[in-house]
Design a protein around this motif. Structure first.
Motif, PDB file in Angstrom:
ATOM      1  N   GLY A  59       0.793  -1.221   0.000  1.00 21.39           N
ATOM      2  CA  GLY A  59       0.000   0.000   0.000  1.00 21.39           C
ATOM      3  C   GLY A  59       0.827   1.273   0.000  1.00 21.39           C
ATOM      4  O   GLY A  59       0.307   2.352  -0.298  1.00 21.39           O
ATOM      5  N   LEU A  61       2.846   1.851  -2.163  1.00 23.21           N
ATOM      6  CA  LEU A  61       2.914   2.164  -3.591  1.00 23.21           C
ATOM      7  C   LEU A  61       1.539   2.369  -4.215  1.00 23.21           C
ATOM      8  O   LEU A  61       1.438   2.946  -5.297  1.00 23.21           O
ATOM      9  CB  LEU A  61       3.637   1.035  -4.329  1.00 23.21           C
ATOM     10  N   SER A  62       0.499   1.879  -3.547  1.00 22.48           N
ATOM     11  CA  SER A  62      -0.840   1.931  -4.127  1.00 22.48           C
ATOM     12  C   SER A  62      -1.889   2.193  -3.049  1.00 22.48           C
ATOM     13  O   SER A  62      -2.085   1.341  -2.173  1.00 22.48           O
ATOM     14  CB  SER A  62      -1.154   0.603  -4.821  1.00 22.48           C
ATOM     15  N   ALA A  64      -4.997   1.914  -3.220  1.00 26.04           N
ATOM     16  CA  ALA A  64      -6.029   0.874  -3.241  1.00 26.04           C
ATOM     17  C   ALA A  64      -5.604  -0.316  -2.373  1.00 26.04           C
ATOM     18  O   ALA A  64      -6.409  -0.844  -1.596  1.00 26.04           O
ATOM     19  CB  ALA A  64      -6.307   0.430  -4.669  1.00 26.04           C
ATOM     20  N   PHE A  65      -4.348  -0.738  -2.484  1.00 24.44           N
ATOM     21  CA  PHE A  65      -3.840  -1.813  -1.628  1.00 24.44           C
ATOM     22  C   PHE A  65      -3.903  -1.385  -0.167  1.00 24.44           C
ATOM     23  O   PHE A  65      -4.238  -2.177   0.705  1.00 24.44           O
ATOM     24  CB  PHE A  65      -2.389  -2.172  -1.981  1.00 24.44           C
ATOM     25  N   ILE A 115      -7.570   8.584  -2.489  1.00 26.81           N
ATOM     26  CA  ILE A 115      -8.167   8.101  -3.747  1.00 26.81           C
ATOM     27  C   ILE A 115      -9.298   9.031  -4.157  1.00 26.81           C
ATOM     28  O   ILE A 115      -9.415   9.414  -5.310  1.00 26.81           O
ATOM     29  CB  ILE A 115      -8.684   6.653  -3.598  1.00 26.81           C
TER      30      ILE A 115
END
Length: 118
Positions: A59, A61-62, A64-65, A115
């Motif tokens: 997460g 890096l992302s 959403a993760f 997000i």
């Protein structure tokens, strides 16, 4: 991602990786799950904790993760708090799960905001 959320995420990830490993391989945790009346959920719980810790690191890096991992771990800790209340553990034994629930819930809120703010 702010520095405080970065630190919170890494700390939570390391705690869940370590604790998940103990749940999977420690005899003491085996007896704890028996005391909870949930010996059949020990391996699943340990695996979810390890996967959640890895998900928190992914997460970084992302977002959403980060949302999935932090939300899942917050839910897992809510169930842990409920379990400890059910077996009438003292408050001091409940605090770590409650603190990790709040921490991961906070990470989830920040990740969702990042997000939604795009």
């Amino acid at each position: 991602m702010t520095t405080s959320i970065l630190i919170a995420t890494v700390v939570s990830a390391l705690l869940f990786l370590g604790y998940g490993w103990l749940v999977l391989f420690s005899g003491g945790m085996r007896s704890e799950f028996e005391r909870f009346g949930l010996p059949h959920l020990r391996r699943t719980t340990g695996a979810l904790e390890v996967l959640g810790g890895l998900g928190l690191l992914a997460g970084l890096l992302s977002p959403a993760f980060l949302m999935v991992a932090s939300g899942g771990l917050a839910l897992l800790m809510l169930l842990g708090v409920i379990t400890r209340i059910r077996v009438r553990d003292p408050l001091l034994d409940i605090v770590p799960a409650a603190a990790l629930m709040v921490l991961n819930g906070s990470i989830l809120v920040v990740a969702a905001g990042s997000i939604g703010g795009r």
